[in-house]
Design an enzyme around this catalytic site. Structure first.
Site, mmCIF file in Angstrom:
data_model
loop_
_atom_site.group_PDB
_atom_site.id
_atom_site.type_symbol
_atom_site.label_atom_id
_atom_site.label_comp_id
_atom_site.label_asym_id
_atom_site.label_seq_id
_atom_site.Cartn_x
_atom_site.Cartn_y
_atom_site.Cartn_z
ATOM 1 N N ASP A 16 -41.682 54.946 87.272
ATOM 2 C CA ASP A 16 -42.119 53.752 88.012
ATOM 3 C C ASP A 16 -43.052 54.110 89.186
ATOM 4 O OD1 ASP A 16 -40.863 51.820 86.474
ATOM 5 O OD2 ASP A 16 -39.036 51.822 87.686
ATOM 6 N N ALA A 40 -36.318 47.859 99.499
ATOM 7 C CA ALA A 40 -35.579 49.125 99.446
ATOM 8 C C ALA A 40 -34.708 49.169 98.192
ATOM 9 C CB ALA A 40 -34.730 49.292 100.708
ATOM 10 N N LYS A 91 -30.571 51.354 84.800
ATOM 11 C CA LYS A 91 -31.300 52.532 85.302
ATOM 12 C C LYS A 91 -30.433 53.468 86.143
ATOM 13 C CE LYS A 91 -35.870 50.329 85.681
ATOM 14 N NZ LYS A 91 -36.973 50.088 86.591
ATOM 15 N N TYR A 108 -45.532 41.127 88.622
ATOM 16 C CA TYR A 108 -46.656 41.018 87.689
ATOM 17 C C TYR A 108 -46.624 39.756 86.839
ATOM 18 C CZ TYR A 108 -43.091 42.868 84.620
ATOM 19 O OH TYR A 108 -41.917 43.064 83.942
HETATM 20 P P1 NAP Z 1 -33.836 45.364 93.187
HETATM 21 O O1 NAP Z 1 -33.395 46.786 93.052
HETATM 22 O O2 NAP Z 1 -32.886 44.271 92.890
HETATM 23 O O3 NAP Z 1 -34.384 45.182 94.700
HETATM 24 C C1 NAP Z 1 -34.753 43.910 95.184
HETATM 25 C C2 NAP Z 1 -35.433 44.052 96.543
HETATM 26 O O4 NAP Z 1 -35.923 42.743 96.927
HETATM 27 C C3 NAP Z 1 -34.509 44.514 97.679
HETATM 28 O O5 NAP Z 1 -35.265 45.251 98.614
HETATM 29 C C4 NAP Z 1 -34.051 43.164 98.266
HETATM 30 O O6 NAP Z 1 -33.629 43.258 99.616
HETATM 31 C C5 NAP Z 1 -35.334 42.386 98.179
HETATM 32 N N1 NAP Z 1 -35.119 40.936 98.191
HETATM 33 C C6 NAP Z 1 -34.557 40.179 97.214
HETATM 34 N N2 NAP Z 1 -34.547 38.879 97.580
HETATM 35 C C7 NAP Z 1 -35.105 38.819 98.813
HETATM 36 C C8 NAP Z 1 -35.378 37.758 99.715
HETATM 37 N N3 NAP Z 1 -35.069 36.494 99.416
HETATM 38 N N4 NAP Z 1 -35.983 38.040 100.896
HETATM 39 C C9 NAP Z 1 -36.318 39.334 101.198
HETATM 40 N N5 NAP Z 1 -36.086 40.377 100.387
HETATM 41 C C10 NAP Z 1 -35.479 40.128 99.205
HETATM 42 O O7 NAP Z 1 -35.104 45.049 92.257
HETATM 43 P P2 NAP Z 1 -36.251 46.070 91.764
HETATM 44 O O8 NAP Z 1 -35.882 46.615 90.435
HETATM 45 O O9 NAP Z 1 -36.559 47.025 92.864
HETATM 46 O O10 NAP Z 1 -37.475 45.045 91.521
HETATM 47 C C11 NAP Z 1 -38.146 44.439 92.605
HETATM 48 C C12 NAP Z 1 -39.406 43.737 92.079
HETATM 49 O O11 NAP Z 1 -40.294 44.691 91.524
HETATM 50 C C13 NAP Z 1 -39.167 42.711 90.966
HETATM 51 O O12 NAP Z 1 -40.034 41.628 91.197
HETATM 52 C C14 NAP Z 1 -39.600 43.441 89.702
HETATM 53 O O13 NAP Z 1 -40.088 42.578 88.690
HETATM 54 C C15 NAP Z 1 -40.739 44.281 90.243
HETATM 55 N N6 NAP Z 1 -40.983 45.495 89.443
HETATM 56 C C16 NAP Z 1 -42.229 45.674 88.937
HETATM 57 C C17 NAP Z 1 -42.506 46.809 88.209
HETATM 58 C C18 NAP Z 1 -43.878 47.004 87.628
HETATM 59 O O14 NAP Z 1 -44.039 47.890 86.789
HETATM 60 N N7 NAP Z 1 -44.880 46.256 88.059
HETATM 61 C C19 NAP Z 1 -41.524 47.799 88.013
HETATM 62 C C20 NAP Z 1 -40.246 47.600 88.577
HETATM 63 C C21 NAP Z 1 -39.985 46.429 89.292
HETATM 64 P P3 NAP Z 1 -32.085 43.637 99.985
HETATM 65 O O15 NAP Z 1 -32.012 45.127 99.902
HETATM 66 O O16 NAP Z 1 -31.926 43.136 101.368
HETATM 67 O O17 NAP Z 1 -31.222 42.935 98.971
#
Ligand code: NAP
Length: 298
Positions: free
Chosen positions: A103, A130, A65, A217
């Site tokens: 999104d 974030a 992305k 989800y």
């Molecule tokens: P990403 O860019 O990798 O961001 C991950 C986030 O989670 C960061 O804020 C990270 O914090 C935090 N994190 C990871 N492990 C952690 C832990 N052990 N304790 C506390 N914080 C933690 O991922 P993303 O693309 O944003 O996706 C995040 C989630 O959203 C995933 O579960 C994904 O499946 C879901 N999602 C859902 C949809 C939907 O349509 N429903 C769409 C997109 C994503 P740091 O910054 O400190 O690393």
């Protein structure tokens, strides 16, 4: 026949093909949507190839992305978010390859569909996370007038994102105070995707007046269980996935997407996946990681 696709790596567990093909069938369109495994290194070749072959449109998922911003012409929202999840090929703008991010729109519609009012000044939203999804949600809700506090494991990332939308950033240990002050609580971290993940904050902080949205989800998270136990509104990430896909389809085709049909396809896909993983676990072929695969699209 018009071809559409989703590029990502890994991609084999994506629910988008089932969701978009169900929509095309319902609309009576002569179209099909395929998953393609594409690496970051080959993304430019793949997008230019799709354009050259007359594809109708693309979705992009992890890890492509952010990289796509260097290749396509992003719209203002995708540029601000710093990520593209939808690519369109010049239907209304000549031969341009344009990038969009749906999104945040998906999250907004999911909240509104559950009766949570965000439009208009004054909704106090606590956004936890974030990363990419949190950024999309933050920019979209800020445009709707929400007052947003952002808490994240990495404080620097929380502060940077909050700073760019005129909000405040906090470390996770401030969550107790922040939960009490907020009306809408959104988990946009990946915490909760795996069985056994810890709680981000104690469940007894939640009240029946809270609206809790966990964008994960693939399973019911502890956060959502806590919200239900407190009598709060509890919303999972399925409708966000559906509406981000519906918005993408509308960008590509100009047609109104059949969100109900798309939701049914996603729920059936999740059910099939859960059954398959249960069987695989019973046969000792996969561990908890099996639950995670492919659950990070959107
Ligand atoms: P990403 O860019 O990798 O961001 C991950 C986030 O989670 C960061 O804020 C990270 O914090 C935090 N994190 C990871 N492990 C952690 C832990 N052990 N304790 C506390 N914080 C933690 O991922 P993303 O693309 O944003 O996706 C995040 C989630 O959203 C995933 O579960 C994904 O499946 C879901 N999602 C859902 C949809 C939907 O349509 N429903 C769409 C997109 C994503 P740091 O910054 O400190 O690393």
């Amino acid at each position: 026949m018009k071809i559409f696709g989703v590029f990502g790596d890994p991609i084999e567990h994506s629910l988008s093909p089932a969701m978009q093909n169900a929509a095309f069938r319902a609309l009576g369109m002569d179209a099909c949507y395929h998953p393609f495994r594409v690496s970051r290194e080959r993304l430019e070749d793949a997008i230019l190839g799709a354009a050259a072959m007359g594809f109708g449109g693309l979705n992009l998922t992890i890890p492509l992305k952010e990289k796509a911003l260097e290749i396509v012409q992003p719209d203002d929202l995708a540029q601000a978010i710093g990520a593209v999840n939808t690519v369109s090929f010049g239907i209304s703008s000549g031969s341009e390859i344009r990038g969009h991010n749906t999104d945040g729109f998906g999250a907004l519609l999911a909240l509104e569909g559950a009766g949570v009012k965000i439009r208009g000044r004054g909704s106090r939203v606590l956004l936890i996370g974030a990363g990419g999804a949190a950024r999309a949600i933050a920019y979209t809700l800020e445009r709707e007038g929400a007052e947003i506090s952002i808490a994240n494991r990495s404080l620097q990332r929380a502060e940077e994102l909050a700073g760019s939308i005129g909000g405040l950033g906090y470390p996770l240990y401030d969550l107790e105070k922040l939960v009490k002050e907020s009306e809408v609580i959104i988990n946009a971290t990946s915490v909760g995707m795996k069985k056994g993940d810890p709680r981000l904050f104690p469940g007894d902080l939640l009240q029946s007046s809270h609206a809790v949205f966990d964008i994960v989800y693939n399973r019911e998270t502890e956060l959502l269980k806590d919200a239900r136990a407190a009598g709060a509104l509890a919303l999972d990430g399925v409708m966000m996935l559906v509406y981000q896909g519906a918005k993408a389809l509308e960008i590509w085709t100009g047609q109104k997407a059949p969100a109900d049909v798309m939701e049914k396809a996603v729920r059936e896909g999740l059910k099939k996946r859960a059954e398959k993983e249960k069987k695989a676990r019973a046969a000792g072929k996969t561990g908890e990681d099996g639950e995670m695969r492919g659950a990070r699209e959107g």
